[in-house]
Design an enzyme around this catalytic site. Structure first.
Site, mmCIF file in Angstrom:
data_model
loop_
_atom_site.group_PDB
_atom_site.id
_atom_site.type_symbol
_atom_site.label_atom_id
_atom_site.label_comp_id
_atom_site.label_asym_id
_atom_site.label_seq_id
_atom_site.Cartn_x
_atom_site.Cartn_y
_atom_site.Cartn_z
ATOM 1 C CG ASP A 184 -1.972 1.090 1.190
ATOM 2 O OD1 ASP A 184 -2.291 1.329 0.029
ATOM 3 O OD2 ASP A 184 -2.477 1.477 2.455
ATOM 4 C CB CYS A 222 -15.373 5.135 7.377
ATOM 5 S SG CYS A 222 -17.194 4.779 7.519
#
Length: 305
Positions: free
Chosen positions: A133, A240
Protein backbone atom coordinates in the site's frame (compact mmCIF):
# COMPACT_ATOMS: atom_id res chain seq x y z
CA UNK A 1 9.65 -27.09 -16.60
CA UNK A 2 6.06 -27.48 -15.33
CA UNK A 3 7.32 -29.63 -12.48
CA UNK A 4 9.79 -26.90 -11.49
CA UNK A 5 7.05 -24.26 -11.66
CA UNK A 6 4.81 -26.44 -9.50
CA UNK A 7 7.62 -27.01 -7.00
CA UNK A 8 8.40 -23.29 -6.75
CA UNK A 9 4.70 -22.45 -6.43
CA UNK A 10 4.34 -24.92 -3.55
CA UNK A 11 7.36 -23.39 -1.82
CA UNK A 12 5.96 -19.86 -2.16
CA UNK A 13 2.58 -20.82 -0.70
CA UNK A 14 4.07 -22.93 2.07
CA UNK A 15 6.50 -20.24 3.22
CA UNK A 16 3.83 -17.53 2.99
CA UNK A 17 1.59 -19.59 5.29
CA UNK A 18 4.45 -20.22 7.73
CA UNK A 19 5.03 -16.47 7.98
CA UNK A 20 1.40 -15.89 8.92
CA UNK A 21 -0.14 -14.78 5.64
CA UNK A 22 -3.73 -15.98 5.61
CA UNK A 23 -4.06 -16.16 1.83
CA UNK A 24 -1.60 -16.36 -1.03
CA UNK A 25 -2.57 -16.14 -4.69
CA UNK A 26 -0.53 -15.90 -7.88
CA UNK A 27 -1.07 -14.04 -11.15
CA UNK A 28 0.92 -13.75 -14.34
CA UNK A 29 2.70 -10.39 -14.37
CA UNK A 30 1.28 -8.44 -17.28
CA UNK A 31 -0.60 -5.33 -18.34
CA UNK A 32 -3.97 -4.85 -16.59
CA UNK A 33 -5.95 -4.07 -19.71
CA UNK A 34 -9.44 -3.98 -18.18
CA UNK A 35 -8.35 -1.80 -15.27
CA UNK A 36 -6.57 0.70 -17.54
CA UNK A 37 -9.78 2.24 -18.84
CA UNK A 38 -11.40 2.13 -15.42
CA UNK A 39 -8.48 3.92 -13.77
CA UNK A 40 -8.32 6.55 -16.50
CA UNK A 41 -12.03 7.32 -16.18
CA UNK A 42 -11.81 7.38 -12.35
CA UNK A 43 -8.98 9.92 -12.50
CA UNK A 44 -10.73 12.01 -15.17
CA UNK A 45 -13.78 12.22 -12.90
CA UNK A 46 -11.52 13.52 -10.09
CA UNK A 47 -12.74 10.75 -7.80
CA UNK A 48 -9.25 10.70 -6.27
CA UNK A 49 -9.84 14.16 -4.76
CA UNK A 50 -6.65 15.75 -3.42
CA UNK A 51 -4.70 12.49 -3.71
CA UNK A 52 -2.60 13.82 -6.60
CA UNK A 53 -0.19 10.90 -6.28
CA UNK A 54 -2.90 8.60 -7.67
CA UNK A 55 -2.43 10.21 -11.07
CA UNK A 56 1.33 9.61 -11.01
CA UNK A 57 3.07 6.60 -12.58
CA UNK A 58 -0.04 5.59 -14.56
CA UNK A 59 1.85 2.98 -16.61
CA UNK A 60 3.52 1.47 -13.55
CA UNK A 61 0.16 1.02 -11.81
CA UNK A 62 -1.00 -1.11 -14.72
CA UNK A 63 2.16 -3.01 -15.67
CA UNK A 64 4.25 -4.71 -12.95
CA UNK A 65 7.09 -5.33 -15.41
CA UNK A 66 7.74 -1.58 -15.31
CA UNK A 67 8.30 -1.87 -11.56
CA UNK A 68 10.33 -5.07 -11.74
CA UNK A 69 11.98 -5.62 -15.14
CA UNK A 70 11.68 -9.25 -16.15
CA UNK A 71 8.80 -9.88 -13.73
CA UNK A 72 6.84 -13.06 -14.46
CA UNK A 73 4.59 -13.39 -11.42
CA UNK A 74 2.67 -11.26 -8.96
CA UNK A 75 2.34 -12.99 -5.60
CA UNK A 76 -0.64 -11.48 -3.76
CA UNK A 77 -0.87 -11.93 -0.01
CA UNK A 78 -3.56 -11.14 2.54
CA UNK A 79 -3.44 -10.84 6.31
CA UNK A 80 -6.58 -10.83 8.43
CA UNK A 81 -6.90 -7.85 10.79
CA UNK A 82 -10.39 -8.45 12.19
CA UNK A 83 -9.96 -7.76 15.92
CA UNK A 84 -11.03 -9.80 18.91
CA UNK A 85 -11.94 -6.60 20.79
CA UNK A 86 -13.80 -3.42 19.92
CA UNK A 87 -13.62 0.11 21.34
CA UNK A 88 -14.81 0.01 24.95
CA UNK A 89 -17.15 3.02 24.86
CA UNK A 90 -19.97 3.10 22.31
CA UNK A 91 -20.18 6.90 22.41
CA UNK A 92 -16.44 7.45 21.85
CA UNK A 93 -15.16 8.82 18.52
CA UNK A 94 -14.56 5.85 16.20
CA UNK A 95 -11.38 4.61 14.56
CA UNK A 96 -11.16 1.99 11.83
CA UNK A 97 -10.40 -1.55 12.98
CA UNK A 98 -7.25 -1.73 10.88
CA UNK A 99 -5.68 0.89 13.16
CA UNK A 100 -6.30 -0.94 16.44
CA UNK A 101 -2.86 -2.57 16.44
CA UNK A 102 0.62 -1.66 15.20
CA UNK A 103 0.96 0.08 11.83
CA UNK A 104 0.37 -2.63 9.24
CA UNK A 105 2.88 -1.13 6.80
CA UNK A 106 5.75 -1.96 9.12
CA UNK A 107 4.38 -5.32 10.26
CA UNK A 108 3.79 -6.64 6.74
CA UNK A 109 6.99 -5.20 5.28
CA UNK A 110 8.96 -7.23 7.81
CA UNK A 111 7.10 -10.39 6.79
CA UNK A 112 7.67 -9.70 3.09
CA UNK A 113 11.40 -9.22 3.65
CA UNK A 114 11.51 -12.56 5.45
CA UNK A 115 9.57 -14.19 2.61
CA UNK A 116 11.97 -12.91 -0.05
CA UNK A 117 15.00 -14.03 1.98
CA UNK A 118 13.50 -17.48 2.54
CA UNK A 119 12.63 -17.90 -1.15
CA UNK A 120 16.19 -16.97 -2.13
CA UNK A 121 17.52 -19.64 0.23
CA UNK A 122 15.05 -22.26 -1.00
CA UNK A 123 15.06 -21.47 -4.73
CA UNK A 124 18.12 -19.38 -5.50
CA UNK A 125 18.91 -15.92 -6.84
CA UNK A 126 15.51 -14.51 -7.62
CA UNK A 127 14.68 -10.85 -8.18
CA UNK A 128 11.66 -9.26 -6.60
CA UNK A 129 10.16 -6.22 -4.91
CA UNK A 130 7.65 -6.09 -2.08
CA UNK A 131 4.76 -3.64 -1.93
CA UNK A 132 2.43 -2.75 0.95
CA UNK A 133 0.00 0.00 0.00
CA UNK A 134 2.88 2.40 -0.56
CA UNK A 135 3.72 2.21 -4.28
CA UNK A 136 1.89 2.39 -7.62
CA UNK A 137 0.37 -1.10 -7.46
CA UNK A 138 -3.33 -1.88 -7.92
CA UNK A 139 -3.40 -4.36 -5.07
CA UNK A 140 -7.13 -5.11 -5.22
CA UNK A 141 -6.92 -5.86 -8.94
CA UNK A 142 -4.12 -8.36 -8.36
CA UNK A 143 -5.87 -9.93 -5.36
CA UNK A 144 -8.98 -10.40 -7.50
CA UNK A 145 -6.97 -11.77 -10.42
CA UNK A 146 -5.26 -14.30 -8.15
CA UNK A 147 -8.51 -15.70 -6.80
CA UNK A 148 -8.28 -14.53 -3.19
CA UNK A 149 -11.71 -12.96 -3.43
CA UNK A 150 -13.98 -10.90 -5.63
CA UNK A 151 -14.28 -7.12 -5.85
CA UNK A 152 -17.34 -6.26 -3.79
CA UNK A 153 -19.82 -3.50 -4.54
CA UNK A 154 -18.04 -1.50 -1.80
CA UNK A 155 -14.81 -1.89 -3.87
CA UNK A 156 -13.19 -4.09 -1.21
CA UNK A 157 -11.94 -7.60 -1.86
CA UNK A 158 -14.32 -10.09 -0.26
CA UNK A 159 -13.34 -13.65 0.58
CA UNK A 160 -16.22 -16.13 0.72
CA UNK A 161 -14.88 -17.83 3.85
CA UNK A 162 -13.52 -14.88 5.82
CA UNK A 163 -15.07 -11.61 4.64
CA UNK A 164 -13.10 -8.47 3.81
CA UNK A 165 -11.11 -7.32 6.83
CA UNK A 166 -7.71 -7.97 5.25
CA UNK A 167 -4.52 -6.12 4.45
CA UNK A 168 -3.24 -6.79 0.94
CA UNK A 169 0.41 -6.92 -0.15
CA UNK A 170 2.33 -8.01 -3.22
CA UNK A 171 5.63 -9.54 -4.14
CA UNK A 172 6.46 -8.93 -7.82
CA UNK A 173 9.11 -11.38 -8.91
CA UNK A 174 10.88 -12.94 -11.88
CA UNK A 175 9.90 -16.39 -10.58
CA UNK A 176 7.85 -18.33 -13.12
CA UNK A 177 4.93 -19.72 -11.11
CA UNK A 178 1.58 -21.42 -11.71
CA UNK A 179 -1.17 -18.78 -11.59
CA UNK A 180 -4.44 -19.13 -9.71
CA UNK A 181 -7.85 -18.44 -11.24
CA UNK A 182 -10.27 -15.64 -10.28
CA UNK A 183 -13.41 -16.54 -8.31
CA UNK A 184 -16.96 -15.50 -9.17
CA UNK A 185 -18.77 -12.48 -7.71
CA UNK A 186 -21.12 -13.37 -4.84
CA UNK A 187 -22.57 -9.91 -4.08
CA UNK A 188 -25.76 -10.78 -5.95
CA UNK A 189 -28.58 -8.26 -5.53
CA UNK A 190 -27.32 -7.01 -2.15
CA UNK A 191 -26.78 -3.25 -1.91
CA UNK A 192 -26.34 -2.85 1.84
CA UNK A 193 -22.99 -1.10 1.51
CA UNK A 194 -24.35 1.46 -0.97
CA UNK A 195 -27.41 2.12 1.18
CA UNK A 196 -25.39 2.50 4.38
CA UNK A 197 -22.70 4.95 3.17
CA UNK A 198 -23.60 8.26 4.85
CA UNK A 199 -21.65 10.42 2.39
CA UNK A 200 -22.78 8.62 -0.79
CA UNK A 201 -19.16 7.80 -1.65
CA UNK A 202 -20.32 4.56 -3.26
CA UNK A 203 -21.80 6.23 -6.33
CA UNK A 204 -22.75 2.92 -7.97
CA UNK A 205 -22.02 -0.78 -7.46
CA UNK A 206 -18.25 -1.32 -7.70
CA UNK A 207 -17.59 2.43 -8.02
CA UNK A 208 -16.30 4.80 -5.36
CA UNK A 209 -15.80 8.54 -5.34
CA UNK A 210 -12.92 8.53 -2.87
CA UNK A 211 -13.20 12.29 -2.36
CA UNK A 212 -16.49 11.65 -0.52
CA UNK A 213 -15.25 8.68 1.53
CA UNK A 214 -14.95 9.19 5.30
CA UNK A 215 -11.57 7.44 5.24
CA UNK A 216 -10.33 10.00 2.71
CA UNK A 217 -11.86 12.92 4.61
CA UNK A 218 -10.30 11.90 7.94
CA UNK A 219 -6.88 10.75 6.70
CA UNK A 220 -5.92 11.87 3.19
CA UNK A 221 -7.56 15.32 3.14
CA UNK A 222 -5.26 17.87 4.78
CA UNK A 223 -7.67 20.80 4.54
CA UNK A 224 -10.77 21.47 6.63
CA UNK A 225 -13.49 18.87 6.11
CA UNK A 226 -16.15 20.49 3.87
CA UNK A 227 -19.28 21.61 5.71
CA UNK A 228 -21.52 19.41 3.55
CA UNK A 229 -19.75 16.33 4.98
CA UNK A 230 -19.15 17.52 8.55
CA UNK A 231 -22.62 16.43 9.68
CA UNK A 232 -22.37 13.03 8.00
CA UNK A 233 -19.27 11.61 9.68
CA UNK A 234 -21.23 9.49 12.17
CA UNK A 235 -18.52 9.79 14.82
CA UNK A 236 -15.60 8.51 12.69
CA UNK A 237 -12.32 10.34 13.32
CA UNK A 238 -9.89 7.94 11.63
CA UNK A 239 -11.04 5.86 8.71
CA UNK A 240 -14.46 4.22 8.43
CA UNK A 241 -15.75 0.63 8.51
CA UNK A 242 -19.42 1.18 7.69
CA UNK A 243 -19.44 -0.48 4.25
CA UNK A 244 -17.64 -3.50 5.67
CA UNK A 245 -19.62 -3.72 8.91
CA UNK A 246 -22.91 -3.98 7.01
CA UNK A 247 -21.62 -6.54 4.48
CA UNK A 248 -23.30 -9.93 5.05
CA UNK A 249 -20.09 -11.74 4.12
CA UNK A 250 -18.35 -10.29 7.18
CA UNK A 251 -20.45 -12.47 9.44
CA UNK A 252 -17.74 -14.99 8.56
CA UNK A 253 -14.92 -12.73 9.79
CA UNK A 254 -12.82 -14.38 12.47
CA UNK A 255 -10.51 -12.63 14.96
CA UNK A 256 -6.90 -12.70 13.85
CA UNK A 257 -4.00 -14.12 15.88
CA UNK A 258 -1.17 -11.88 14.65
CA UNK A 259 0.60 -10.66 17.77
CA UNK A 260 1.96 -7.48 16.17
CA UNK A 261 -1.55 -6.47 15.10
CA UNK A 262 -3.22 -7.09 18.46
CA UNK A 263 -5.38 -4.15 19.63
CA UNK A 264 -3.78 -1.39 21.68
CA UNK A 265 -5.77 -1.67 24.93
CA UNK A 266 -5.09 1.96 25.85
CA UNK A 267 -6.35 3.22 22.50
CA UNK A 268 -9.52 1.13 22.68
CA UNK A 269 -10.28 2.19 26.25
CA UNK A 270 -10.40 5.95 25.54
CA UNK A 271 -13.69 7.45 26.63
CA UNK A 272 -15.42 10.23 24.73
CA UNK A 273 -14.05 12.81 27.17
CA UNK A 274 -10.52 11.41 26.92
CA UNK A 275 -10.63 11.72 23.14
CA UNK A 276 -11.75 15.35 23.27
CA UNK A 277 -9.21 16.20 25.98
CA UNK A 278 -6.38 14.49 24.09
CA UNK A 279 -3.02 16.26 24.35
CA UNK A 280 -0.20 16.03 21.85
CA UNK A 281 1.95 14.26 24.43
CA UNK A 282 -0.67 11.53 24.98
CA UNK A 283 -1.26 11.27 21.21
CA UNK A 284 2.44 10.63 20.59
CA UNK A 285 2.66 8.09 23.36
CA UNK A 286 -0.49 6.10 22.58
CA UNK A 287 -0.53 6.37 18.77
CA UNK A 288 3.20 6.14 18.02
CA UNK A 289 2.90 2.57 16.72
CA UNK A 290 -0.60 2.83 15.28
CA UNK A 291 -1.64 3.92 11.79
CA UNK A 292 -3.58 6.69 13.57
CA UNK A 293 -0.31 8.64 13.66
CA UNK A 294 -0.76 9.25 9.92
CA UNK A 295 -3.20 12.10 10.60
CA UNK A 296 -0.78 13.84 12.95
CA UNK A 297 -2.07 15.46 16.13
CA UNK A 298 -3.40 18.49 14.25
CA UNK A 299 -5.27 16.30 11.79
CA UNK A 300 -6.86 14.22 14.52
CA UNK A 301 -7.83 17.37 16.43
CA UNK A 302 -9.50 18.66 13.24
CA UNK A 303 -11.44 15.42 12.91
CA UNK A 304 -12.56 15.68 16.53
CA UNK A 305 -13.80 19.25 16.18
Amino acid sequence: MNQLKAKHTDIVKREAALLGFDFCGISVAGFLEEEAGQLEQWLNNNYHGKMAYMANHFDKRLDPTKLVPGAKSVISLMINYYPSKQQLHNDAPKISKYAYGNDYHEVIKDKLKQLIETLRKEIGGIEGRAFVDSAPVLDKAWAKKSGMGWMGKNTNIINKKNGSFFFIAELITDLDLIPDSPVRDYCGTCNRCLDACPTDALIAPYQIDASKCISYLTIELKEQIPDNFAEKMEGWVFGCDICQDVCPWNRFSKPHHHQALMPNEHLLSFSKDEWYELTEEVFKRVCSKSAVKRTGFKGLTRNLS
